[in-house]
Design a protein around this motif. Structure first.
Motif, PDB file in Angstrom:
ATOM      1  N   ALA A 244       0.835  -1.201   0.000  1.00  0.00           N
ATOM      2  CA  ALA A 244       0.000   0.000   0.000  1.00  0.00           C
ATOM      3  C   ALA A 244       0.874   1.256   0.000  1.00  0.00           C
ATOM      4  N   TYR A 245       0.275   2.341  -0.446  1.00  0.00           N
ATOM      5  CA  TYR A 245       0.960   3.640  -0.483  1.00  0.00           C
ATOM      6  C   TYR A 245       1.509   3.985   0.893  1.00  0.00           C
ATOM      7  N   THR A 246       2.717   4.536   0.917  1.00  0.00           N
ATOM      8  CA  THR A 246       3.341   4.944   2.175  1.00  0.00           C
ATOM      9  C   THR A 246       4.291   6.097   1.913  1.00  0.00           C
ATOM     10  N   THR A 247       4.487   6.921   2.911  1.00  0.00           N
ATOM     11  CA  THR A 247       5.501   7.981   2.823  1.00  0.00           C
ATOM     12  C   THR A 247       6.802   7.552   3.483  1.00  0.00           C
ATOM     13  N   ALA A 248       6.816   6.346   4.043  1.00  0.00           N
ATOM     14  CA  ALA A 248       8.020   5.849   4.705  1.00  0.00           C
ATOM     15  C   ALA A 248       9.048   5.417   3.661  1.00  0.00           C
ATOM     16  N   PRO A 249      10.330   5.375   4.034  1.00  0.00           N
ATOM     17  CA  PRO A 249      11.343   4.850   3.110  1.00  0.00           C
ATOM     18  C   PRO A 249      11.040   3.394   2.778  1.00  0.00           C
ATOM     19  N   ILE A 250      11.298   3.026   1.517  1.00  0.00           N
ATOM     20  CA  ILE A 250      11.081   1.661   1.050  1.00  0.00           C
ATOM     21  C   ILE A 250      12.436   1.082   0.653  1.00  0.00           C
ATOM     22  N   ASP A 251      12.843  -0.002   1.334  1.00  0.00           N
ATOM     23  CA  ASP A 251      14.097  -0.675   1.013  1.00  0.00           C
ATOM     24  C   ASP A 251      13.799  -1.867   0.125  1.00  0.00           C
ATOM     25  N   VAL A 252      14.494  -1.936  -0.996  1.00  0.00           N
ATOM     26  CA  VAL A 252      14.284  -3.003  -1.970  1.00  0.00           C
ATOM     27  C   VAL A 252      15.579  -3.788  -2.119  1.00  0.00           C
ATOM     28  N   GLU A 253      15.469  -5.108  -2.050  1.00  0.00           N
ATOM     29  CA  GLU A 253      16.585  -5.999  -2.345  1.00  0.00           C
ATOM     30  C   GLU A 253      16.075  -7.080  -3.285  1.00  0.00           C
ATOM     31  N   LEU A 254      16.654  -7.128  -4.506  1.00  0.00           N
ATOM     32  CA  LEU A 254      16.265  -8.119  -5.501  1.00  0.00           C
ATOM     33  C   LEU A 254      17.437  -9.059  -5.723  1.00  0.00           C
ATOM     34  N   THR A 255      17.198 -10.345  -5.490  1.00  0.00           N
ATOM     35  CA  THR A 255      18.228 -11.368  -5.662  1.00  0.00           C
ATOM     36  C   THR A 255      17.920 -12.179  -6.907  1.00  0.00           C
ATOM     37  N   LEU A 256      18.904 -12.296  -7.782  1.00  0.00           N
ATOM     38  CA  LEU A 256      18.748 -13.079  -8.997  1.00  0.00           C
ATOM     39  C   LEU A 256      18.940 -14.557  -8.626  1.00  0.00           C
ATOM     40  N   THR A 257      17.861 -15.339  -8.711  1.00  0.00           N
ATOM     41  CA  THR A 257      17.927 -16.748  -8.306  1.00  0.00           C
ATOM     42  C   THR A 257      18.284 -17.675  -9.459  1.00  0.00           C
ATOM     43  N   ALA A 258      18.082 -17.214 -10.679  1.00  0.00           N
ATOM     44  CA  ALA A 258      18.498 -17.917 -11.894  1.00  0.00           C
ATOM     45  C   ALA A 258      18.652 -16.851 -12.967  1.00  0.00           C
ATOM     46  N   ALA A 259      18.990 -17.266 -14.175  1.00  0.00           N
ATOM     47  CA  ALA A 259      19.261 -16.277 -15.214  1.00  0.00           C
ATOM     48  C   ALA A 259      18.078 -15.363 -15.451  1.00  0.00           C
ATOM     49  N   ASN A 260      16.830 -15.862 -15.248  1.00  0.00           N
ATOM     50  CA  ASN A 260      15.661 -15.050 -15.553  1.00  0.00           C
ATOM     51  C   ASN A 260      14.644 -15.033 -14.410  1.00  0.00           C
ATOM     52  N   THR A 261      15.027 -15.488 -13.208  1.00  0.00           N
ATOM     53  CA  THR A 261      14.105 -15.493 -12.074  1.00  0.00           C
ATOM     54  C   THR A 261      14.710 -14.730 -10.902  1.00  0.00           C
ATOM     55  N   TYR A 262      13.837 -14.272 -10.021  1.00  0.00           N
ATOM     56  CA  TYR A 262      14.290 -13.420  -8.922  1.00  0.00           C
ATOM     57  C   TYR A 262      13.435 -13.671  -7.681  1.00  0.00           C
ATOM     58  N   THR A 263      13.955 -13.197  -6.562  1.00  0.00           N
ATOM     59  CA  THR A 263      13.182 -13.023  -5.330  1.00  0.00           C
ATOM     60  C   THR A 263      13.448 -11.617  -4.828  1.00  0.00           C
ATOM     61  N   ALA A 264      12.375 -10.872  -4.546  1.00  0.00           N
ATOM     62  CA  ALA A 264      12.507  -9.486  -4.088  1.00  0.00           C
ATOM     63  C   ALA A 264      11.982  -9.365  -2.666  1.00  0.00           C
ATOM     64  N   ARG A 265      12.696  -8.605  -1.861  1.00  0.00           N
ATOM     65  CA  ARG A 265      12.299  -8.312  -0.472  1.00  0.00           C
ATOM     66  C   ARG A 265      12.089  -6.813  -0.375  1.00  0.00           C
ATOM     67  N   ILE A 266      10.843  -6.387  -0.125  1.00  0.00           N
ATOM     68  CA  ILE A 266      10.499  -4.965  -0.084  1.00  0.00           C
ATOM     69  C   ILE A 266      10.019  -4.644   1.325  1.00  0.00           C
ATOM     70  N   THR A 267      10.717  -3.711   1.983  1.00  0.00           N
ATOM     71  CA  THR A 267      10.398  -3.363   3.374  1.00  0.00           C
ATOM     72  C   THR A 267      10.083  -1.883   3.458  1.00  0.00           C
ATOM     73  N   ALA A 268       8.872  -1.559   3.896  1.00  0.00           N
ATOM     74  CA  ALA A 268       8.455  -0.163   4.038  1.00  0.00           C
ATOM     75  C   ALA A 268       8.527   0.219   5.508  1.00  0.00           C
ATOM     76  N   GLY A 269       9.455   1.110   5.874  1.00  0.00           N
ATOM     77  CA  GLY A 269       9.605   1.510   7.264  1.00  0.00           C
ATOM     78  C   GLY A 269       9.910   0.308   8.130  1.00  0.00           C
ATOM     79  N   GLY A 270       9.203   0.175   9.236  1.00  0.00           N
ATOM     80  CA  GLY A 270       9.430  -0.953  10.139  1.00  0.00           C
ATOM     81  C   GLY A 270       8.438  -2.079   9.954  1.00  0.00           C
ATOM     82  N   ALA A 271       7.677  -2.044   8.834  1.00  0.00           N
ATOM     83  CA  ALA A 271       6.651  -3.060   8.611  1.00  0.00           C
ATOM     84  C   ALA A 271       7.290  -4.394   8.241  1.00  0.00           C
ATOM     85  N   GLU A 272       6.463  -5.442   8.289  1.00  0.00           N
ATOM     86  CA  GLU A 272       6.918  -6.742   7.848  1.00  0.00           C
ATOM     87  C   GLU A 272       7.265  -6.680   6.363  1.00  0.00           C
TER      88      GLU A 272
END
Length: 920
Positions: free
Chosen positions: A192-220
């Motif tokens: 959802a929309y937020t004014t908090a900082p958003i930290d993004v980490e995208l890990t390349l799991t294969a040549a064309n696949t990924y897993t992304a971890r998106i953390t907004a502020g202190g949320a899960e």
């Protein structure tokens, strides 16, 4: 100086029953909002130390930190903090190519004072920034960044995308005006929309696949996996602000660019024994605070007053050091006596002692109470006691102590309350002058405070404990007190090795003694350390055992022995009880019977009844009540009523009575119906009842006896004085039969909460029969068993044609069919059945009737040839109905009569019914 920091996960573990962890300023406990237990994970910047503090809970201590600290391999990193100016072509940090900054229309880019790269755009303007990776993102590597937006006006959008060398977007996170969620790689409802900082980490799991971890502020964090949107490798990071708005609140920020390979988190190893540590993070980290239970100090009980022996109220119940005692300076009108009840619940009791009696100081203002507690051989002294007051009792206790037995110094004040007792703890462990002191004593002076100027203050379970000093011979210790014993009248004895009960810390040889409070009920034989307990007669006694090491005061312990009655052999004769005189002496009980009491006020259905009825001399209203407890006229008691049986009444004496018990041998008995009379002597305010229960053997819980309809069998206190009702017959369940020893209990119990005097209930005319219940001897007898005196006086309720249950079945018909007033009757109704396949074949008509020839009822089958204008005729036996015989139903009361209806009499159709006529 380059500032290269990024966020990494930190996982903290601890056993929350033993301790907790404080990370920086956050306490990880149930009191912290959002904390859901250990293990706990948060994200923190690298290169900035994280401070962790281990906090042990009471009874535990911190041992060490164990850690597994991964070191991420940083391939590329840059932060706006590395720049003083930000222009096209700038290239700070490492692992990236130079910045490409472009703009069109009313837009631009800037270096934010808070340390971020900023983009602004309005009135259709567009600001774009792009930066190439020195090396394309490889499988297993992670690219990370931080973004933050506030408002986006109509027609505007902001976002970050990861691109290939041909500037095709492979993955993106954007926010467009008018939407409530971010668009993350085509998914529009996960963040959802937020004014908090958003930290993004995208890990390349294969040549064309990924897993992304998106953390907004202190949320899960939001975790997403999928395929990249196109072909090729991620080689660029791109950000844009398109027409977001014309105020600073519409600016878009990006920061903390990094490419790295996660370090491997291995097994945790010992890290530090300091409770507080500062950890500089270089990658994902796991830290565990390890605690262990602290060995509790080996406190020894030195002195103990349980106040349960009213004949020696002020003498210690247990003592290891000579000289302990209590003394009072009592002004006129004041007294120190035994009391009971008042919600004491043995909070500080020892050796399994129950809250029987306690110390009661009446009219305490001006009273001085001295407690001598010599501590020879002990240190780190702790004193505890339970205390409460009445509404008008003294509200303040002024406490003093003495070290020489003469001069008293102020210690503290204690506030008393007219409420449940408080446990007071006085810790003298910091006062070394109290250690090993033969003159140590406390003094209590009573003041009105917040209380009154009369009433009472009550104490219970006063203890003195300490740690044994070396070099002193210590008295024996009670290590395994003997618990409550339940034996059989004239039955087998038990043996107790007193060497198992007592141990001497100095390994001194012990000499033992033993005594019984009622040797005619419980006899003892002591040979060396082996004590034989011999049950003589039904009742109960307190056994006191004592160990003496020849160096210190002897140490004593007590246990209670309940002697159960022998079993009445029911196969030989019915058991009856209906008379008990007021002049029966103490410790006398009817044959095969025992009256029971508890160790509390108002025992309920689930409270144990472990003691034989008696009135202690200290709790007797009159001296003779202890000798003749069935004649007592006040306080908790069981009264003998002569030919009217017995009566129970409780008054809250901490020993309230709870029932009458009969022991039976039911071998060879197929059915055992029970009949008894319950009555109300005095209704009073608090409601009691008497319930019928049983158990097999002499120990364990009792089980309710149920009637034929599965209902409880009990007499409930009536509001009418001298009301009575006969209950039963109800048969004991099959589980109670064919038993060598079982018990039937009429439990007198407190049913509803309230105040005021308790109901006095009567128990009389007990009969436990061998065989079916007695047959009714007439309708009048049936009425007497089914209706109260008030109901009998009202023919509309108890008359032969009355139907008090509105069931459609009159009282007389219920009696004639062998039913009680409330029994289900459907299976007992008359019925007719055609025995052939066609209506012109024979049929049968059946009905129940009482087995007894003295029922006083005539059974008259009738028939009619139509129901609309029915004219009923008496059916003539051997003409209209042909007698076929009678078969007992198995209830011991009735049989089923069968008639054959000749086939010829069924043309035209006939209807049959049963009429009964009272012949009495």
């Amino acid at each position: 100086m380059l500032k290269l920091d990024w966020r990494v996960p930190v996982t903290v573990e601890a056993n929350d029953e033993q301790g907790l962890v404080r990370i920086n300023t956050i306490e990880l406990s149930d009191q912290t909002p959002g904390f859901a237990g250990y293990p706990w994970t948060g994200t923190y910047f690298t290169n900035y130390p994280v401070t962790l503090t281990a906090v042990a809970k009471p009874g535990y201590e911190f041992v060490e930190w164990r850690a597994a600290l991964a070191a991420d391999v940083v391939i590329a990193a840059d932060s706006a903090n590395n720049y003083t100016r930000w222009n096209n072509g700038n290239n700070r940090g490492y692992g990236f190519g130079a910045w490409t900054l472009s703009k069109s229309g009313n837009s631009g880019y800037f270096l934010d004072q808070g340390g971020q790269w900023g983009l602004w755009a309005n009135n259709g303007g567009r600001a774009e920034i792009e930066r190439p990776l020195s090396t394309a993102l490889g499988v297993g590597q992670t690219i990370g960044f931080r973004m933050q937006n506030r408002w986006v006006t109509s027609g505007g959008s902001v976002g970050v995308s990861l691109r290939n060398a041909a500037d095709q977007t492979l993955w993106s996170i954007t926010f467009t005006n008018g939407h409530n969620f971010y668009n993350i790689a085509g998914q529009t409802n996960v963040l959802a929309y937020t004014t908090a900082p958003i930290d993004v980490e995208l890990t390349l799991t294969a040549a064309n696949t990924y897993t992304a971890r998106i953390t907004a502020g202190g949320a899960e964090p939001v975790i997403l996996s999928g395929n990249l949107a196109g072909s090729g490798s991620i080689e660029k990071i791109y950000a844009v602000n398109h027409n977001a708005g014309d105020t600073s609140n519409c600016d878009f920020f990006v920061n903390d660019l990094r490419v790295f390979a996660r370090g491997t988190v291995g097994a945790k190893t010992s890290y530090s024994t300091n409770e507080t540590i500062a950890v500089t993070l270089t990658g994902a980290s796991q830290l565990e605070a390890v605690f262990e239970e602290v060995a509790a100090p080996d406190y020894k009980l030195i002195h103990y007053w349980n106040f349960n022996d009213s004949g020696a109220l002020l003498a210690p119940t247990f003592t290891k050091v000579a000289g302990a005692g209590m003394a009072f300076d009592l002004p006129e009108g004041s007294e120190a006596v035994a009391g009971t009840g008042q919600d004491f619940f043995a909070e500080n009791a020892r050796f399994g002692d129950e809250a029987s009696s306690h110390l009661r100081v009446n009219n305490p203002l001006g009273v001085v109470m001295d407690v001598a507690m010599p501590t020879r051989g002990y240190e780190d002294i702790v004193v505890k006691f339970e205390v409460r007051r009445s509404g008008k009792g003294a509200g303040t206790l002024n406490l003093y102590y003495t070290l020489d037995g003469e001069d008293y110094e102020p210690l503290q004040t204690v506030t008393t309350y007219d409420a449940a007792p408080n446990l007071i703890t006085l810790d003298f462990s910091a006062m070394t002058s109290v250690d090993n002191n033969t003159n140590f004593a406390l003094r209590i002076e009573f003041e009105q405070g917040g209380g009154g100027n009369a009433g009472n203050v009550r104490f219970d379970n006063w203890t003195v404990e300490g740690l044994a000093l070396e070099g002193f011979n210590l008295p024996p210790e009670i290590v395994a007190p003997v618990g409550h014993q339940s034996l059989m009248e004239g039955g087998g004895s038990i043996q107790v090795d007193l060497n198992d009960v007592f141990q001497d810390p100095d390994y001194d040889a012990l000499a033992f003694e033993a005594s019984s409070s009622r040797s005619n009920l419980v006899a003892l034989n002591l040979a060396g350390s082996m004590l034989t307990v011999i049950p003589q007669a039904r009742g109960g006694a307190t056994v006191t055992v004592t160990a003496d090491d020849g160096e210190n005061e002897p140490v004593s312990s007590t246990f209670y022995v309940l002697v159960n009655p022998t079993a009445h052999v029911l196969a030989n004769a019915a058991y009856t009880f209906g008379e008990w005189e007021t002049n029966e002496p103490a410790f006398s009980y009817p044959t095969n019977m025992l009256f029971l009491q508890s160790a509390k006020n108002d025992p309920g259905l689930n409270d144990e009844l472990l003691y034989a009825y008696m009135i202690p001399a200290a709790d007797a209203a009159l001296p003779e009540d202890a000798e003749y407890p069935y004649a007592a006229s006040s306080r908790t008691r069981i009264n003998g009523l002569g030919t009217n049986g017995i009566a129970f009444i409780n008054t809250g004496r901490g020993r309230d009575v709870g029932g009458a018990l009969v022991a039976l041998d039911t071998r060879g008995v197929a059915e055992a119906p029970v009949t008894w009379l319950g009555g109300t002597v005095l209704p009073n305010k608090r409601i009691y009842a008497i319930r019928l229960q049983y158990r097999v053997g002499a120990t364990g819980a009792f089980t309710d006896v149920l009637d034929d309809n599965g209902q409880l069998v009990e007499y409930l206190r009536s509001e009418t004085v001298d009301h009575s009702a006969t209950l039963g017959p109800v048969s004991l369940p099959a589980a109670a039969l064919e038993q060598e020893y079982m018990q039937v209990l009429w439990r007198y119990y407190y049913q509803t909460e309230g105040s005021g005097a308790r109901a006095q209930l009567r128990l009389d005319d007990l009969m436990i029969a061998n065989g079916p219940p007695p047959l009714p001897t007439g309708f009048a007898a049936w009425q007497g068993a089914e209706f109260s005196p008030e109901e009998l006086a009202n023919p509309a309720i108890s008359g032969p044609l009355a139907d008090p249950t509105d069931s459609g079945l009159a009282n007389l018909m219920r009696y004639a069919l062998g039913l009680t007033r409330n029994a289900d009757f459907h299976q007992a109704l008359p019925f007719a059945t055609v025995t052939g396949e066609t209506p012109d074949t024979a049929a049968v008509f059946r009905h129940r009737r009482l087995l007894t020839p003295n029922s006083g009822v005539e059974y008259i089958p009738e028939y009619a040839e139509g129901l609309i204008t029915a004219q009923w005729h008496t059916a003539i036996t051997n003409s209209d109905l042909i007698w076929q015989g009678a078969t007992p139903t198995g209830d011991g009361l009735t049989e089923e009569v069968e008639y054959l209806v000749p086939a010829g009499s069924l043309q035209p159709l006939r209807f049959f019914r049963l009429k009964v006529r009272l012949m009495e």
